[in-house]
Design a protein around this motif. Sequence first.
Motif, PDB file in Angstrom:
ATOM      1  N   ALA A   1      21.505  30.741  35.955  1.00  0.00           N
ATOM      2  CA  ALA A   1      20.513  31.742  36.348  1.00  0.00           C
ATOM      3  C   ALA A   1      19.442  31.078  37.209  1.00  0.00           C
ATOM      4  CB  ALA A   1      19.887  32.374  35.115  1.00  0.00           C
ATOM      5  N   GLY A   2      19.098  31.741  38.298  1.00  0.00           N
ATOM      6  CA  GLY A   2      18.100  31.213  39.217  1.00  0.00           C
ATOM      7  C   GLY A   2      18.678  30.439  40.391  1.00  0.00           C
ATOM      8  N   THR A   3      19.980  30.128  40.359  1.00  0.00           N
ATOM      9  CA  THR A   3      20.619  29.374  41.432  1.00  0.00           C
ATOM     10  C   THR A   3      20.847  30.261  42.651  1.00  0.00           C
ATOM     11  OG1 THR A   3      21.772  27.978  39.831  1.00  0.00           O
ATOM     12  CG2 THR A   3      22.630  27.996  42.067  1.00  0.00           C
ATOM     13  N   LYS A   4      20.540  29.741  43.832  1.00  0.00           N
ATOM     14  CA  LYS A   4      20.832  30.443  45.077  1.00  0.00           C
ATOM     15  C   LYS A   4      22.301  30.248  45.426  1.00  0.00           C
ATOM     16  CE  LYS A   4      16.629  31.823  46.432  1.00  0.00           C
ATOM     17  NZ  LYS A   4      16.276  33.236  46.718  1.00  0.00           N
ATOM     18  N   VAL A   5      22.972  31.323  45.759  1.00  0.00           N
ATOM     19  CA  VAL A   5      24.397  31.255  46.097  1.00  0.00           C
ATOM     20  C   VAL A   5      24.673  32.048  47.364  1.00  0.00           C
ATOM     21  CG1 VAL A   5      25.227  30.898  43.732  1.00  0.00           C
ATOM     22  CG2 VAL A   5      24.874  33.224  44.575  1.00  0.00           C
ATOM     23  N   ARG A   6      25.722  31.635  48.044  1.00  0.00           N
ATOM     24  CA  ARG A   6      26.204  32.381  49.203  1.00  0.00           C
ATOM     25  C   ARG A   6      27.540  33.009  48.846  1.00  0.00           C
ATOM     26  NH1 ARG A   6      25.003  31.440  54.503  1.00  0.00           N
ATOM     27  NH2 ARG A   6      24.467  29.249  54.073  1.00  0.00           N
ATOM     28  N   VAL A   7      27.727  34.267  49.206  1.00  0.00           N
ATOM     29  CA  VAL A   7      28.995  34.951  48.972  1.00  0.00           C
ATOM     30  C   VAL A   7      29.963  34.553  50.079  1.00  0.00           C
ATOM     31  CG1 VAL A   7      30.129  37.165  48.607  1.00  0.00           C
ATOM     32  CG2 VAL A   7      27.735  36.878  47.957  1.00  0.00           C
ATOM     33  N   LEU A   8      31.154  34.118  49.698  1.00  0.00           N
ATOM     34  CA  LEU A   8      32.158  33.727  50.680  1.00  0.00           C
ATOM     35  C   LEU A   8      32.594  34.937  51.514  1.00  0.00           C
ATOM     36  CD1 LEU A   8      34.380  31.382  48.476  1.00  0.00           C
ATOM     37  CD2 LEU A   8      32.546  30.732  50.056  1.00  0.00           C
ATOM     38  N   ASP A   9      32.917  34.693  52.750  1.00  0.00           N
ATOM     39  CA  ASP A   9      33.383  35.762  53.647  1.00  0.00           C
ATOM     40  C   ASP A   9      34.880  35.944  53.437  1.00  0.00           C
ATOM     41  OD1 ASP A   9      33.632  37.684  55.547  1.00  0.00           O
ATOM     42  OD2 ASP A   9      33.113  36.422  57.250  1.00  0.00           O
ATOM     43  N   ILE A  10      35.219  36.712  52.415  1.00  0.00           N
ATOM     44  CA  ILE A  10      36.607  36.870  51.979  1.00  0.00           C
ATOM     45  C   ILE A  10      37.263  38.055  52.685  1.00  0.00           C
ATOM     46  CG2 ILE A  10      38.071  37.451  50.004  1.00  0.00           C
ATOM     47  CD1 ILE A  10      35.957  36.014  48.256  1.00  0.00           C
ATOM     48  N   THR A  11      38.402  37.802  53.326  1.00  0.00           N
ATOM     49  CA  THR A  11      39.201  38.868  53.916  1.00  0.00           C
ATOM     50  C   THR A  11      40.621  38.728  53.383  1.00  0.00           C
ATOM     51  OG1 THR A  11      37.875  38.937  55.930  1.00  0.00           O
ATOM     52  CG2 THR A  11      40.068  39.901  56.034  1.00  0.00           C
ATOM     53  N   THR A  12      41.099  39.744  52.704  1.00  0.00           N
ATOM     54  CA  THR A  12      42.413  39.671  52.077  1.00  0.00           C
ATOM     55  C   THR A  12      43.058  41.051  52.063  1.00  0.00           C
ATOM     56  OG1 THR A  12      43.585  39.269  49.983  1.00  0.00           O
ATOM     57  CG2 THR A  12      41.292  39.945  49.824  1.00  0.00           C
ATOM     58  N   PRO A  13      44.375  41.127  52.246  1.00  0.00           N
ATOM     59  CA  PRO A  13      45.063  42.412  52.100  1.00  0.00           C
ATOM     60  C   PRO A  13      45.260  42.791  50.635  1.00  0.00           C
ATOM     61  CG  PRO A  13      46.639  40.706  52.611  1.00  0.00           C
ATOM     62  CD  PRO A  13      45.291  40.059  52.689  1.00  0.00           C
ATOM     63  N   GLY A  14      44.954  41.863  49.729  1.00  0.00           N
ATOM     64  CA  GLY A  14      45.108  42.123  48.299  1.00  0.00           C
ATOM     65  C   GLY A  14      43.844  42.702  47.689  1.00  0.00           C
ATOM     66  N   HIS A  15      43.865  42.805  46.377  1.00  0.00           N
ATOM     67  CA  HIS A  15      42.736  43.383  45.651  1.00  0.00           C
ATOM     68  C   HIS A  15      41.597  42.380  45.548  1.00  0.00           C
ATOM     69  CE1 HIS A  15      40.564  45.860  42.832  1.00  0.00           C
ATOM     70  NE2 HIS A  15      40.595  44.933  41.896  1.00  0.00           N
ATOM     71  N   THR A  16      40.381  42.840  45.740  1.00  0.00           N
ATOM     72  CA  THR A  16      39.207  42.005  45.506  1.00  0.00           C
ATOM     73  C   THR A  16      38.052  42.905  45.102  1.00  0.00           C
ATOM     74  OG1 THR A  16      37.784  40.272  46.424  1.00  0.00           O
ATOM     75  CG2 THR A  16      38.396  42.064  47.914  1.00  0.00           C
ATOM     76  N   ARG A  17      37.111  42.327  44.346  1.00  0.00           N
ATOM     77  CA  ARG A  17      35.961  43.100  43.883  1.00  0.00           C
ATOM     78  C   ARG A  17      34.669  42.694  44.608  1.00  0.00           C
ATOM     79  NH1 ARG A  17      36.828  45.404  38.841  1.00  0.00           N
ATOM     80  NH2 ARG A  17      34.909  46.568  39.274  1.00  0.00           N
ATOM     81  N   VAL A  18      34.796  41.935  45.684  1.00  0.00           N
ATOM     82  CA  VAL A  18      33.590  41.545  46.424  1.00  0.00           C
ATOM     83  C   VAL A  18      33.399  42.506  47.594  1.00  0.00           C
ATOM     84  CG1 VAL A  18      34.880  39.783  47.725  1.00  0.00           C
ATOM     85  CG2 VAL A  18      32.402  39.695  47.669  1.00  0.00           C
ATOM     86  N   PRO A  19      32.315  43.287  47.596  1.00  0.00           N
ATOM     87  CA  PRO A  19      32.110  44.282  48.658  1.00  0.00           C
ATOM     88  C   PRO A  19      31.853  43.624  50.013  1.00  0.00           C
ATOM     89  CG  PRO A  19      30.669  44.692  46.752  1.00  0.00           C
ATOM     90  CD  PRO A  19      31.237  43.327  46.588  1.00  0.00           C
ATOM     91  N   ARG A  20      32.240  44.310  51.061  1.00  0.00           N
ATOM     92  CA  ARG A  20      32.026  43.771  52.404  1.00  0.00           C
ATOM     93  C   ARG A  20      30.549  43.533  52.697  1.00  0.00           C
ATOM     94  NH1 ARG A  20      36.105  47.680  55.527  1.00  0.00           N
ATOM     95  NH2 ARG A  20      34.702  49.142  54.533  1.00  0.00           N
ATOM     96  N   TYR A  21      29.685  44.439  52.202  1.00  0.00           N
ATOM     97  CA  TYR A  21      28.282  44.369  52.616  1.00  0.00           C
ATOM     98  C   TYR A  21      27.554  43.116  52.138  1.00  0.00           C
ATOM     99  CZ  TYR A  21      27.177  46.305  47.960  1.00  0.00           C
ATOM    100  OH  TYR A  21      27.066  46.525  46.602  1.00  0.00           O
TER     101      TYR A  21
END
Length: 218
Positions: free
Chosen positions: A132-152
Amino acid sequence: MNGAHDMGGMHGMGPIDTDPNDPLFHAEWDKRAFAITLALGFHGRWNIDTSRHARENRHPADYLGSSYYEIWFKGVERLAVETGLVSAEELATGEPAAISQTPPPDPARVAAILAKGASAKLDDDVPAKFNAGTKVRVLDITTPGHTRVPRYCRGRIGTIDRDHGVYVFPDTHAHGLGKKPQHCYSVRFGGRDLWGDAAPSNDTIYVDLWDDYLEAAP
């Protein structure tokens, strides 16, 4: 996948309907579509993430032109054929080649499972990559499969707000590649971190994201 279902932050979709009196089902067949989806799921030939991907993985015109439970029903039709529960011909004609001898699930067991919900939380002893409190960057994931990371939020920097614990990783689970247990976090983003200066300065968005979606921010 980058399908029509991932609408967060898109323009032109109109306002979100937040009517508190909106019924759970708008027609009797909605209930049947929901019940059929649950009943076929009890055969154990797919999991909840596979089911989600079957609903998402549709042509945009089909997805956007279908109601909520039409999408559910089309998804379970696809899964039933792909896993051999029914044939495409049986589905088209409504005439089963043979009556299944699989006993129906015990109603008491069904009620207990529905009351519990479809939690994918695990007891595996997996170390957390972030605190908790750690700064993180969301990876720029592009996949034809299922993922739960929103584009925005892909490529954006947020802050770990809390650790939910260890969960099934949906990206592998949906495609029969194992549960790949890992931590899921609530990540906090400022509205302007996602939408720029046009967003209100006091907006905050929380997104549940898994370890494999994140890297430490510089």
